[in-house]
Design an enzyme around this catalytic site. Structure first.
Site, PDB file in Angstrom:
ATOM      1  N   LEU A 162       0.835  -1.201   0.000  1.00 48.94           N
ATOM      2  CA  LEU A 162       0.000   0.000   0.000  1.00 48.94           C
ATOM      3  C   LEU A 162       0.875   1.258   0.000  1.00 48.94           C
ATOM      4  O   LEU A 162       0.612   2.214   0.719  1.00 48.94           O
ATOM      5  CB  LEU A 162      -0.933   0.005   1.219  1.00 48.94           C
ATOM      6  CG  LEU A 162      -2.137   0.955   1.159  1.00 48.94           C
ATOM      7  CD1 LEU A 162      -3.147   0.475   0.127  1.00 48.94           C
ATOM      8  CD2 LEU A 162      -2.793   1.103   2.523  1.00 48.94           C
ATOM      9  N   GLY A 163       1.910   1.244  -0.819  1.00 51.29           N
ATOM     10  CA  GLY A 163       2.781   2.402  -0.923  1.00 51.29           C
ATOM     11  C   GLY A 163       2.197   3.478  -1.813  1.00 51.29           C
ATOM     12  O   GLY A 163       0.976   3.602  -1.946  1.00 51.29           O
ATOM     13  N   ARG A 164       3.062   4.243  -2.468  1.00 49.59           N
ATOM     14  CA  ARG A 164       2.596   5.371  -3.273  1.00 49.59           C
ATOM     15  C   ARG A 164       1.669   4.925  -4.403  1.00 49.59           C
ATOM     16  O   ARG A 164       0.687   5.596  -4.715  1.00 49.59           O
ATOM     17  CB  ARG A 164       3.791   6.132  -3.855  1.00 49.59           C
ATOM     18  CG  ARG A 164       4.722   6.734  -2.807  1.00 49.59           C
ATOM     19  CD  ARG A 164       5.791   7.576  -3.485  1.00 49.59           C
ATOM     20  NE  ARG A 164       6.801   8.002  -2.518  1.00 49.59           N
ATOM     21  CZ  ARG A 164       7.959   7.403  -2.332  1.00 49.59           C
ATOM     22  NH1 ARG A 164       8.264   6.329  -3.055  1.00 49.59           N
ATOM     23  NH2 ARG A 164       8.823   7.846  -1.450  1.00 49.59           N
ATOM     24  N   ILE A 165       1.991   3.784  -5.023  1.00 50.24           N
ATOM     25  CA  ILE A 165       1.159   3.300  -6.130  1.00 50.24           C
ATOM     26  C   ILE A 165      -0.047   2.538  -5.598  1.00 50.24           C
ATOM     27  O   ILE A 165      -1.187   2.798  -5.993  1.00 50.24           O
ATOM     28  CB  ILE A 165       1.987   2.421  -7.084  1.00 50.24           C
ATOM     29  CG1 ILE A 165       3.113   3.241  -7.716  1.00 50.24           C
ATOM     30  CG2 ILE A 165       1.091   1.813  -8.176  1.00 50.24           C
ATOM     31  CD1 ILE A 165       4.106   2.431  -8.525  1.00 50.24           C
ATOM     32  N   THR A 244       1.938  -4.870 -11.888  1.00 47.75           N
ATOM     33  CA  THR A 244       2.526  -3.696 -12.526  1.00 47.75           C
ATOM     34  C   THR A 244       3.801  -3.267 -11.806  1.00 47.75           C
ATOM     35  O   THR A 244       4.261  -2.129 -11.971  1.00 47.75           O
ATOM     36  CB  THR A 244       1.536  -2.510 -12.535  1.00 47.75           C
ATOM     37  OG1 THR A 244       1.074  -2.267 -11.194  1.00 47.75           O
ATOM     38  CG2 THR A 244       0.350  -2.785 -13.438  1.00 47.75           C
ATOM     39  N   ARG A 246       7.230  -5.559 -10.680  1.00 46.18           N
ATOM     40  CA  ARG A 246       8.379  -6.176 -11.323  1.00 46.18           C
ATOM     41  C   ARG A 246       8.053  -7.629 -11.632  1.00 46.18           C
ATOM     42  O   ARG A 246       7.428  -8.328 -10.822  1.00 46.18           O
ATOM     43  CB  ARG A 246       9.624  -6.112 -10.430  1.00 46.18           C
ATOM     44  CG  ARG A 246      10.264  -4.729 -10.347  1.00 46.18           C
ATOM     45  CD  ARG A 246      10.848  -4.309 -11.692  1.00 46.18           C
ATOM     46  NE  ARG A 246      11.563  -3.033 -11.625  1.00 46.18           N
ATOM     47  CZ  ARG A 246      11.024  -1.847 -11.873  1.00 46.18           C
ATOM     48  NH1 ARG A 246       9.728  -1.766 -12.157  1.00 46.18           N
ATOM     49  NH2 ARG A 246      11.760  -0.751 -11.839  1.00 46.18           N
ATOM     50  N   GLU A 275      12.459  -9.527 -19.958  1.00 45.24           N
ATOM     51  CA  GLU A 275      11.981  -8.434 -20.797  1.00 45.24           C
ATOM     52  C   GLU A 275      13.073  -7.985 -21.756  1.00 45.24           C
ATOM     53  O   GLU A 275      14.222  -7.839 -21.336  1.00 45.24           O
ATOM     54  CB  GLU A 275      11.541  -7.253 -19.920  1.00 45.24           C
ATOM     55  CG  GLU A 275      10.338  -7.577 -19.041  1.00 45.24           C
ATOM     56  CD  GLU A 275       9.906  -6.414 -18.163  1.00 45.24           C
ATOM     57  OE1 GLU A 275      10.541  -5.330 -18.216  1.00 45.24           O
ATOM     58  OE2 GLU A 275       8.931  -6.589 -17.403  1.00 45.24           O
ATOM     59  N   HIS A 294       5.633  -3.183 -20.317  1.00 44.18           N
ATOM     60  CA  HIS A 294       6.295  -2.429 -19.237  1.00 44.18           C
ATOM     61  C   HIS A 294       6.274  -0.934 -19.531  1.00 44.18           C
ATOM     62  O   HIS A 294       7.282  -0.227 -19.382  1.00 44.18           O
ATOM     63  CB  HIS A 294       7.729  -2.913 -19.034  1.00 44.18           C
ATOM     64  CG  HIS A 294       8.252  -2.610 -17.651  1.00 44.18           C
ATOM     65  ND1 HIS A 294       9.229  -3.353 -17.044  1.00 44.18           N
ATOM     66  CD2 HIS A 294       7.933  -1.640 -16.756  1.00 44.18           C
ATOM     67  CE1 HIS A 294       9.492  -2.866 -15.839  1.00 44.18           C
ATOM     68  NE2 HIS A 294       8.715  -1.811 -15.649  1.00 44.18           N
ATOM     69  N   ALA A 296       3.576   0.999 -18.140  1.00 47.36           N
ATOM     70  CA  ALA A 296       2.583   1.574 -17.235  1.00 47.36           C
ATOM     71  C   ALA A 296       2.981   2.963 -16.774  1.00 47.36           C
ATOM     72  O   ALA A 296       2.130   3.806 -16.481  1.00 47.36           O
ATOM     73  CB  ALA A 296       2.373   0.660 -16.021  1.00 47.36           C
TER      74      ALA A 296
END
Length: 330
Positions: A162-165, A244, A246, A275, A294, A296
């Protein structure tokens, strides 16, 4: 005057554009000098030109070995444009007295939006609908089994990290009338959690009860393959996995087994273990799987935010202050 060095291949037009943007942003900080060093030069020349640097700003995922960094006696910070810093040995750098800072959430909005798009794309088979129209077959073969088409209303969305993203994903899902739960090893304060409208549950409960599981954790030793066979076995057969962050956070072989065996319904992925994805990898062609390359983070606003944050942070170091957004050396 303290110096920050942007280190990158100067033959790359994208690097040249970023240099111009950094130079413009740096005008706000008269205490800071920016220097641009071509990383395609012989290493000894690069090293010589970086000698007075208090901060390095790498253009691209350039690996900094400890021998190189140990020869920069003034260096205190490596400032990235990205959210991920898994390509650097942060523990070794910390031993040299060098911190690593990420982009301070510069691309958080873009990635959060993309995560929601992937949820909707899998639930409504948006990729197949678009392809069908482009192929001239209209709706033929797309909407036959209506039981596989769903809205987000009433769904339980489990956010891992539940961090910044992750917090921004949670906030946006309120408008979709979802129930949001989360798991995180970080102990967020009550005000932060309340603003996200999310409820904490243990990871196993999140996996067992969520209709959609969305991953938002950094890649490090403790998160490599954190979602594998055991975790897929816990999930609903109707569940969707969204990643979204790694690729290696998910055991891709286990994911393909889970999809093919019907342990989970589908997946929306912006990242893969390798990738670019290998041409013979059948993952993008599996039913109910949407893979994007990759990108996003790709939004003009993300680039602008990353530039502003990078320059502001290296200016803090130039003033002798503690940098922000330092990533723990794990």
């Amino acid at each position: 005057m303290p110096v920050a060095v942007l280190l990158g291949p100067m033959s790359d037009a994208r690097v040249s554009l970023r240099n111009a943007e950094l130079s413009e942003e740096a005008k706000k900080y008269p205490e800071l000098e920016l220097k641009f060093v071509d990383s395609e030069q012989p290493v000894e020349e690069v090293l010589q030109q970086c000698q007075d640097a208090v901060a390095l700003i790498p253009a691209g995922n350039r690996t900094f070995d400890t021998e190189f960094i140990s020869k920069l006696e003034n260096l205190r910070l490596i400032q990235t444009f990205s959210a991920g810093t898994d390509w650097m040995d942060k523990a070794a750098l910390a031993e040299l007295g060098v911190s690593v800072s990420n982009n301070g959430g510069a691309n958080a909005v873009a990635v959060a939006e993309h995560a929601v798009i992937l949820m909707l794309s899998v639930e409504r088979k948006i990729d197949r609908q678009i392809d069908s129209v482009k192929n001239g077959t209209w709706m033929a073969g797309v909407g036959g089994d209506r039981t596989e088409f769903h809205t987000l209303v009433g769904k339980r969305i489990g956010i891992v990290g539940l961090g910044r993203i992750g917090s921004r994903v949670a906030k946006r899902l309120q408008g979709w009338e979802c129930e949001v739960v989360y798991y995180d090893v970080v102990d967020h304060d009550d005000e932060y959690v309340e603003a996200a409208h999310a409820k904490f549950v243990e990871l196993d409960e999140l996996l067992e009860t969520s209709d959609i599981v969305s991953l938002h954790v950094p890649l490090e030793r403790t998160t490599h393959h954190m979602i594998s066979d055991r975790e897929f076995a816990l999930m609903k057969s109707s569940a969707i996995l969204v990643n979204t962050c790694r690729g290696p956070v998910v055991d891709e072989a286990a994911l393909k087994r889970a999809l093919k065996d019907g342990q989970i319904f589908g997946a929306g992925l912006d990242v893969t273990e390798v990738e670019p994805i290998e041409p013979d990898n059948d993952l993008p062609n599996l039913p109910n799987v949407v893979v994007t390359p990759h990108l996003a983070t790709r939004a003009l606003e993300s680039e602008q935010n990353a530039t502003a944050n990078a320059v502001a942070n290296v200016a803090r170091v130039a003033r002798g202050e503690v940098p922000e957004w330092v990533v723990p050396p794990v």
